[in-house]
Design an enzyme around this catalytic site. Structure first.
Site, PDB file in Angstrom:
ATOM      1  N   CYS A   2       6.583 -21.475 -16.783  1.00  0.00           N
ATOM      2  CA  CYS A   2       5.395 -21.579 -17.638  1.00  0.00           C
ATOM      3  C   CYS A   2       5.026 -23.047 -17.878  1.00  0.00           C
ATOM      4  O   CYS A   2       5.884 -23.920 -17.874  1.00  0.00           O
ATOM      5  CB  CYS A   2       5.661 -20.946 -18.984  1.00  0.00           C
ATOM      6  SG  CYS A   2       6.291 -19.287 -18.873  1.00  0.00           S
ATOM      7  N   ARG A  27       4.250 -25.091 -10.577  1.00  0.00           N
ATOM      8  CA  ARG A  27       5.480 -24.632 -11.224  1.00  0.00           C
ATOM      9  C   ARG A  27       5.676 -23.130 -11.061  1.00  0.00           C
ATOM     10  O   ARG A  27       6.750 -22.617 -11.324  1.00  0.00           O
ATOM     11  CB  ARG A  27       5.441 -24.990 -12.711  1.00  0.00           C
ATOM     12  CG  ARG A  27       5.319 -26.487 -12.956  1.00  0.00           C
ATOM     13  CD  ARG A  27       5.146 -26.743 -14.417  1.00  0.00           C
ATOM     14  NE  ARG A  27       6.313 -26.346 -15.164  1.00  0.00           N
ATOM     15  CZ  ARG A  27       7.358 -27.126 -15.400  1.00  0.00           C
ATOM     16  NH1 ARG A  27       7.366 -28.343 -14.938  1.00  0.00           N
ATOM     17  NH2 ARG A  27       8.377 -26.695 -16.088  1.00  0.00           N
ATOM     18  N   TRP A  75       4.635 -17.340 -16.680  1.00  0.00           N
ATOM     19  CA  TRP A  75       5.484 -16.706 -15.672  1.00  0.00           C
ATOM     20  C   TRP A  75       6.228 -15.632 -16.440  1.00  0.00           C
ATOM     21  O   TRP A  75       7.071 -15.936 -17.287  1.00  0.00           O
ATOM     22  CB  TRP A  75       6.446 -17.737 -15.094  1.00  0.00           C
ATOM     23  CG  TRP A  75       7.142 -17.343 -13.838  1.00  0.00           C
ATOM     24  CD1 TRP A  75       6.676 -17.466 -12.561  1.00  0.00           C
ATOM     25  CD2 TRP A  75       8.458 -16.784 -13.726  1.00  0.00           C
ATOM     26  NE1 TRP A  75       7.622 -17.019 -11.675  1.00  0.00           N
ATOM     27  CE2 TRP A  75       8.715 -16.601 -12.350  1.00  0.00           C
ATOM     28  CE3 TRP A  75       9.448 -16.418 -14.643  1.00  0.00           C
ATOM     29  CZ2 TRP A  75       9.912 -16.066 -11.879  1.00  0.00           C
ATOM     30  CZ3 TRP A  75      10.636 -15.895 -14.172  1.00  0.00           C
ATOM     31  CH2 TRP A  75      10.862 -15.725 -12.798  1.00  0.00           C
ATOM     32  N   ASN A  99       6.510 -21.951 -24.191  1.00  0.00           N
ATOM     33  CA  ASN A  99       7.436 -21.859 -23.056  1.00  0.00           C
ATOM     34  C   ASN A  99       8.819 -21.576 -23.619  1.00  0.00           C
ATOM     35  O   ASN A  99       9.176 -22.132 -24.660  1.00  0.00           O
ATOM     36  CB  ASN A  99       7.518 -23.193 -22.302  1.00  0.00           C
ATOM     37  CG  ASN A  99       6.279 -23.470 -21.478  1.00  0.00           C
ATOM     38  OD1 ASN A  99       5.407 -22.621 -21.352  1.00  0.00           O
ATOM     39  ND2 ASN A  99       6.211 -24.671 -20.921  1.00  0.00           N
ATOM     40  N   GLY A 100       9.603 -20.783 -22.921  1.00  0.00           N
ATOM     41  CA  GLY A 100      10.961 -20.502 -23.385  1.00  0.00           C
ATOM     42  C   GLY A 100      11.110 -19.044 -23.772  1.00  0.00           C
ATOM     43  O   GLY A 100      10.272 -18.208 -23.428  1.00  0.00           O
ATOM     44  N   GLU A 482      20.808 -24.412   3.828  1.00  0.00           N
ATOM     45  CA  GLU A 482      19.516 -24.902   3.344  1.00  0.00           C
ATOM     46  C   GLU A 482      18.366 -24.407   4.245  1.00  0.00           C
ATOM     47  O   GLU A 482      17.297 -24.029   3.756  1.00  0.00           O
ATOM     48  CB  GLU A 482      19.546 -26.444   3.278  1.00  0.00           C
ATOM     49  CG  GLU A 482      18.227 -27.146   3.021  1.00  0.00           C
ATOM     50  CD  GLU A 482      17.532 -26.760   1.718  1.00  0.00           C
ATOM     51  OE1 GLU A 482      18.138 -26.067   0.884  1.00  0.00           O
ATOM     52  OE2 GLU A 482      16.356 -27.138   1.564  1.00  0.00           O
ATOM     53  N   LYS A 486      15.211 -22.155   3.001  1.00  0.00           N
ATOM     54  CA  LYS A 486      13.820 -22.608   3.160  1.00  0.00           C
ATOM     55  C   LYS A 486      13.000 -21.531   3.851  1.00  0.00           C
ATOM     56  O   LYS A 486      11.896 -21.226   3.450  1.00  0.00           O
ATOM     57  CB  LYS A 486      13.819 -23.908   3.984  1.00  0.00           C
ATOM     58  CG  LYS A 486      12.852 -24.935   3.620  1.00  0.00           C
ATOM     59  CD  LYS A 486      13.085 -25.726   2.349  1.00  0.00           C
ATOM     60  CE  LYS A 486      13.678 -25.054   1.173  1.00  0.00           C
ATOM     61  NZ  LYS A 486      14.281 -25.852   0.158  1.00  0.00           N
ATOM     62  N   GLU A 489      12.405 -18.475   1.488  1.00  0.00           N
ATOM     63  CA  GLU A 489      11.515 -18.782   0.358  1.00  0.00           C
ATOM     64  C   GLU A 489      10.041 -18.745   0.741  1.00  0.00           C
ATOM     65  O   GLU A 489       9.231 -18.179   0.030  1.00  0.00           O
ATOM     66  CB  GLU A 489      11.789 -20.211  -0.139  1.00  0.00           C
ATOM     67  CG  GLU A 489      12.901 -20.341  -1.111  1.00  0.00           C
ATOM     68  CD  GLU A 489      12.930 -21.744  -1.681  1.00  0.00           C
ATOM     69  OE1 GLU A 489      12.795 -21.882  -2.887  1.00  0.00           O
ATOM     70  OE2 GLU A 489      13.097 -22.715  -0.898  1.00  0.00           O
ATOM     71  N   HIS A 505      33.886 -13.031  11.482  1.00  0.00           N
ATOM     72  CA  HIS A 505      34.455 -12.362  10.311  1.00  0.00           C
ATOM     73  C   HIS A 505      33.457 -11.411   9.666  1.00  0.00           C
ATOM     74  O   HIS A 505      33.631 -11.022   8.518  1.00  0.00           O
ATOM     75  CB  HIS A 505      34.947 -13.402   9.301  1.00  0.00           C
ATOM     76  CG  HIS A 505      36.010 -14.282   9.878  1.00  0.00           C
ATOM     77  ND1 HIS A 505      37.296 -13.846  10.086  1.00  0.00           N
ATOM     78  CD2 HIS A 505      35.962 -15.558  10.340  1.00  0.00           C
ATOM     79  CE1 HIS A 505      38.005 -14.821  10.641  1.00  0.00           C
ATOM     80  NE2 HIS A 505      37.215 -15.871  10.803  1.00  0.00           N
ATOM     81  N   LYS A 601       8.799 -23.351  -9.651  1.00  0.00           N
ATOM     82  CA  LYS A 601       9.315 -24.656  -9.246  1.00  0.00           C
ATOM     83  C   LYS A 601      10.496 -25.065 -10.105  1.00  0.00           C
ATOM     84  O   LYS A 601      11.484 -25.600  -9.620  1.00  0.00           O
ATOM     85  CB  LYS A 601       8.201 -25.700  -9.348  1.00  0.00           C
ATOM     86  CG  LYS A 601       8.622 -27.106  -8.936  1.00  0.00           C
ATOM     87  CD  LYS A 601       8.962 -27.164  -7.467  1.00  0.00           C
ATOM     88  CE  LYS A 601       9.434 -28.521  -7.017  1.00  0.00           C
ATOM     89  NZ  LYS A 601      10.111 -28.437  -5.701  1.00  0.00           N
TER      90      LYS A 601
END
Ligand code: M6R
Length: 606
Positions: A2, A27, A75, A99-100, A482, A486, A489, A505, A601
């Protein structure tokens, strides 16, 4: 996640709020809204689901004319993505963005029987709570302070009331709030990038503080309304850095600008002539550096993978050091013990990640020194660590982290170099690393330019696949992780990263012609073993892409070779190819590249 904005001044509030909300789009959010006061002190509210452009459509027929207002990108946490759940919320005479998370909102709601709640949010409950104290001439600031004392959880808030026009009250606990001080105007935001272009002077509110903002400035108090002196700080960065600069997407811009940002990361910190590295920020004495025996590296997502790669380098460079790399969301709840002479590196691009911040606080409780490896200047983690260093990657707008990864690895490597010198590390090896760092920016530039089109073509070829395995050994292992992150996402392709040696394995059971594998193969002593894994996959019909710094013969469906004098840091170069690949697959699939679905973000809630 948010975002909060607020404005008081002479400009049209709607314009500033909408413009600033656009700056916070990166964000991640699912709805947005603004509330303003017109010049007759009548409140106006506009909210919408979806992107800011939807909010603009709502505002188009009835633009807000006033010069004071608050805005928000939401969000969803409590309640679905609906207009009623979007902020700002209104209860009685109070308009609020938040926010929060208010953890005790259900108990509070049960007490606030006089209010007819229209949303499922904790924020509307907070608005009602403030309004319940806002009676009989009580100033809004006092009502906000009284309400916040009853709240359990985290918040960054901005509040106004038509009964006291000309002021916005802001407060924070665990969620950032910055007050930009302009000439006859104040701009409020949860993220400094929303202030760029308006002002460079800002007050960063601390946890437990509240401020009364007017067009003349801001007065800061604690929740007992005791005055607190705050000096304004200078915001870094400029508007150009948060614009696309001719690229179609921020993601591509941020991949392509890595050479430039890396120059900033390295500037004044390496001495290739003498083969030494030095970071000023950690604020450690020579004795403290010499005494370190254990380094724990904490992060989430890409920051964790950056830490993992850095830990391999630390082990190579520092002879008597034990390193441990931990995922913040796990570590914060573990009964962990850290030996004497430990130091913790807290790695975070945003400096606001809730799990990483919680770990930082847990580690501090155990008396261990914490050092931040942070990008966003003035962020909460940067403020709470004992010391540390900014990675200077510049604003990273795309949700998928790219240039910050490179800057984080390099910054931790310089930390390792500094330890190595003091711990009797091999001077020749330190020199080699320093020399590679010195040429890394130009080698990244060369790699990106040479292979941009190849990676685009490769992405076209593989964009139709639904599953991928990313593999690597030794320092190529963290970048396999990584690379997979990427791809998933931004392209929504199912991708898993594995150590090549783990194939047998379990994961090899997945391999058939519907999978493709990305092998990161380094031309080192493990080359033959890596090639062994490649053969196993090919024998089972898997399609194999090889990214390598080797010029030896390799049999695969596609082999992309970098040609560089760099050896130790080759994984960083290979990773830039993976970044391009993920980007172009996402473009091929027509995805929202910079704001992938379901992601934010900066993950400021658990
Ligand atoms: O801001 P931080 O570096 O603390 O963020 C950590 C992760 O949330 C972040 O790296 C995330 O995994 C990115 N979306 C990766 O691209």
């Amino acid at each position: 996640m948010c975002g909060i904005v607020g404005y008081i001044g002479t400009r049209k509030a709607q314009d500033v709020l909408v413009n600033s909300l656009k700056r916070l789009e990166y964000r991640g959010y699912d709805s947005a809204g603004i509330a303003t006061l017109d010049d007759e002190n009548n409140p106006h509210l506009a909210r919408s689901v979806g992107k800011i452009v939807e909010l603009e459509h709502v505002l188009e027929p009835k633009p807000h004319t006033g010069h004071l207002g608050i805005g928000h990108t939401r969000w969803a946490t409590h309640g679905g993505v609906t207009v009623n759940n979007a902020h700002p919320h209104n209860a009685g005479n109070v308009f609020l963005v938040h926010n929060g998370i208010i953890e005790n909102y259900k108990e509070l709601k049960a007490e606030l029987k006089a209010y007819d709640f229209k949303s499922d949010t904790d924020t509307e409950v907070l608005a009602a709570l403030i309004d319940s104290f806002y009676k009989d001439g009580t100033p809004l600031k006092d009502a906000v302070a009284s309400a916040l004392k009853k709240v359990r959880g985290t918040y960054g808030i901005a509040v106004f009331s038509p009964l006291e026009p000309g002021q916005i009250i802001v407060a924070r606990l665990g969620s950032p709030l910055i007050i930009g001080l302009g000439d006859g105007e104040v701009i409020i935001a949860s993220d400094a990038s929303a202030l760029l272009g308006y002002t460079r002077e800002a007050i960063y509110l601390n946890d437990g503080e509240l401020a009364v903002c007017t067009n003349k400035g801001a007065e800061v108090f604690n929740l007992n309304l005791k005055h607190i002196n705050h000096t304004a700080e200078t915001i870094e960065g400029d508007v150009d850095q948060i614009q696309k600069g001719g690229y179609d997407h921020f993601l591509l811009k941020e991949i392509m600008e890595q050479a430039t940002t890396l120059h900033n990361t390295l500037s004044g910190r390496i001495d290739p002539k003498n083969g030494t590295m030095h970071l000023g920020g950690p604020n450690l004495t020579a004795k403290e550096i010499a005494d370190i025996r254990h380094v724990v590296i904490v992060g989430c997502g890409t920051a964790y993978y950056a830490g993992l790669l850095a830990s391999y380098y630390m082990e190579q460079l520092v002879p008597d050091l034990t390193t441990e790399v931990v995922i913040a969301s796990e570590y914060r709840y573990r009964s962990f013990h850290l030996p004497k002479n430990s130091v913790a590196l807290i790695v975070s691009q945003s400096g606001e990640t809730a799990d990483t911040l919680a770990c930082l606080r847990e580690i501090k409780k155990r008396g261990v020194k914490t050092l931040g490896i942070v990008n966003v200047v003035g962020s909460t983690i940067a403020r709470e660590v004992d010391g540390g260093t900014y990675v200077h990657a510049g604003p990273e707008i795309s949700v998928a982290s790219t240039k910050a990864f490179t800057a984080q690895v390099v910054t931790m490597l310089m930390f390792a170099g500094m330890l190595a010198e003091s711990h009797g590390g091999n001077p020749q090896l330190i020199h080699e690393f320093t020399n590679e760092l010195a040429i890394l920016p130009e080698e990244i530039e060369k790699t990106l330019k040479t292979h941009q089109e190849t990676m685009h073509e490769l992405a076209k070829k593989y964009a139709g696949f639904n599953d991928a395995l990313y593999l690597g050994r030794d320092t190529a292992y963290p970048i396999a992780l990584e690379g997979a992150l990427k791809l998933k996402e931004v392209s929504y392709v199912h991708a898993e990263g594995y150590a090549s040696g783990e194939l047998k394995h379990g994961p090899i059971a997945l391999v058939d012609e519907t999978f493709f594998e990305v092998f990161n193969i380094l031309d080192n002593w493990l080359f033959d073993k890596s090639i062994g894994g490649l053969h196993e996959v090919r024998a089972r019909g898997g399609k194999a892409i090889v990214l390598t710094d080797s010029q030896r013969e390799i049999d695969a469906d596609d082999v992309i070779r970098i040609n560089s004098p760099i050896k130790h840091l080759a994984p960083i170069l290979l990773n830039t190819l993976q970044q391009l690949f993920a980007y172009y697959v996402a473009v091929e699939k027509g995805n929202d590249v910079d704001q992938p679905r379901n992601l934010a973000k900066s993950v400021t809630v658990e």
